[in-house]
Scaffold this motif. Structure first.
Motif, short mmCIF file in Angstrom:
data_model
loop_
_atom_site.label_atom_id
_atom_site.label_comp_id
_atom_site.label_asym_id
_atom_site.label_seq_id
_atom_site.Cartn_x
_atom_site.Cartn_y
_atom_site.Cartn_z
N UNK A 47 13.33 -8.61 3.78
CA UNK A 47 13.02 -9.94 4.14
C UNK A 47 13.17 -10.39 5.99
N UNK A 48 12.34 -10.76 7.01
CA UNK A 48 12.31 -10.46 8.62
C UNK A 48 12.43 -12.34 8.42
N UNK A 49 12.91 -13.29 8.31
CA UNK A 49 13.08 -14.39 7.66
C UNK A 49 11.81 -14.80 7.25
N UNK A 50 10.37 -15.61 7.10
CA UNK A 50 9.77 -15.62 5.84
C UNK A 50 8.91 -14.75 6.08
N UNK A 51 9.29 -14.16 6.58
CA UNK A 51 8.14 -12.72 6.34
C UNK A 51 8.82 -11.39 5.51
N UNK A 52 7.94 -11.13 4.90
CA UNK A 52 8.34 -9.85 3.82
C UNK A 52 7.98 -8.19 4.97
N UNK A 53 8.72 -7.82 5.40
CA UNK A 53 7.86 -6.39 6.08
C UNK A 53 8.14 -5.45 4.75
N UNK A 54 6.35 -5.44 4.82
CA UNK A 54 6.11 -3.61 3.93
C UNK A 54 6.31 -2.35 4.62
N UNK A 55 7.24 -1.39 4.47
CA UNK A 55 6.62 -0.25 5.67
C UNK A 55 7.31 0.92 4.16
N UNK A 56 6.75 1.92 5.31
CA UNK A 56 7.24 3.70 4.87
C UNK A 56 5.98 4.58 5.13
N UNK A 57 6.05 5.51 4.30
CA UNK A 57 4.73 6.73 4.77
C UNK A 57 3.90 6.67 2.66
N UNK A 58 2.87 6.91 2.81
CA UNK A 58 1.86 7.43 2.07
C UNK A 58 1.44 9.15 2.54
N UNK A 59 1.78 9.76 0.99
CA UNK A 59 0.63 11.29 1.62
C UNK A 59 -0.04 11.25 0.08
N UNK A 60 -0.83 12.37 0.76
CA UNK A 60 -1.51 13.07 0.16
C UNK A 60 -2.49 13.95 0.51
N UNK A 61 -2.66 14.99 -0.45
CA UNK A 61 -2.90 16.24 0.33
C UNK A 61 -4.80 16.50 -0.06
N UNK A 62 -5.51 16.77 0.94
CA UNK A 62 -6.95 16.96 0.57
C UNK A 62 -7.17 18.37 0.47
N UNK A 63 -9.03 18.43 0.46
CA UNK A 63 -9.46 19.45 0.98
C UNK A 63 -10.38 19.15 1.29
N UNK A 64 -11.50 19.11 2.02
CA UNK A 64 -12.35 18.78 3.27
C UNK A 64 -13.12 19.76 3.06
N UNK A 65 -13.98 19.75 4.09
CA UNK A 65 -14.99 21.02 4.17
C UNK A 65 -14.83 21.23 5.70
N UNK A 66 -14.76 22.39 6.51
CA UNK A 66 -14.05 22.33 7.26
C UNK A 66 -15.88 22.06 8.25
#
Length: 174
Positions: A47-66
């Motif tokens: 909580x930052x006053x009347x504001x909720x702050x959500x932060x962090x990292x998202x991790x995902x492994x992907x295989x794409x076509x070069x």
């Protein structure tokens, strides 16, 4: 994935979220994705006053076509995540801050659409299997990373190709 914004602001105590998400519905129809793993979300809400702050990292492994050689390009995406939520009505004097602040009408903020958007925007536009990928030969289609094909690499501007033929004729005559 959701947080109780009303409770978070009232208690003022940070909340840690660690969840896994299946993104089959979001990424399943993409032709350029060969495979993808489960998304790992490591987020904290405060909580930052009347504001909720959500932060962090998202991790995902992907295989794409070069994009150069059409081989598999594996990449581990680590996406920074930060969103802010409030239950307060928007005020006219908030200016540019309002663009980054999401107003919610219920006690809970649903994070899934914001997480999906962050992942979607983080996918590489031009994936490469390696930085120095040589790609495919435009003449014979050989993967230049595996072997050299021996095709001519000389490039002639097609607008000037007629001039090249003119010079060949004058040099062959004795």
């Amino acid at each position: 994935m959701r947080i109780n914004v009303k409770e978070l602001i009232a208690k003022g105590k940070p909340v840690h979220l660690q969840e896994s998400m299946d993104l089959s519905g979001l990424l399943g129809g993409r032709q350029d994705l060969l495979s993808f793993g489960e998304l790992k979300a490591d987020l904290s809400a405060r909580a930052d006053g009347e504001v909720a702050v959500v932060e962090g990292t998202l991790t995902l492994h992907v295989t794409m076509e070069c994009s150069r050689c059409l081989g598999p390009a594996e990449e581990r995406l680590t996406v920074p995540f930060r969103e802010s939520f409030t239950m307060e009505p928007a005020s006219a004097d908030s200016g540019g801050e309002q663009d980054e602040l999401h107003q919610i009408t219920e006690d809970f903020a649903e994070l899934t659409p914001y997480v999906e958007e962050a992942v979607w925007m983080a996918l590489p536009f031009v994936p490469l299997c390696k930085e120095d990928c040589k790609g495919l030969c435009p003449e014979c289609g050989t993967n230049r990373n595996e072997r050299e094909c021996g095709c001519s690499t000389e490039r002639i501007d097609p607008r000037l190709a007629g001039l090249a033929d003119l010079f060949k004729d004058t040099t062959e005559d004795p």
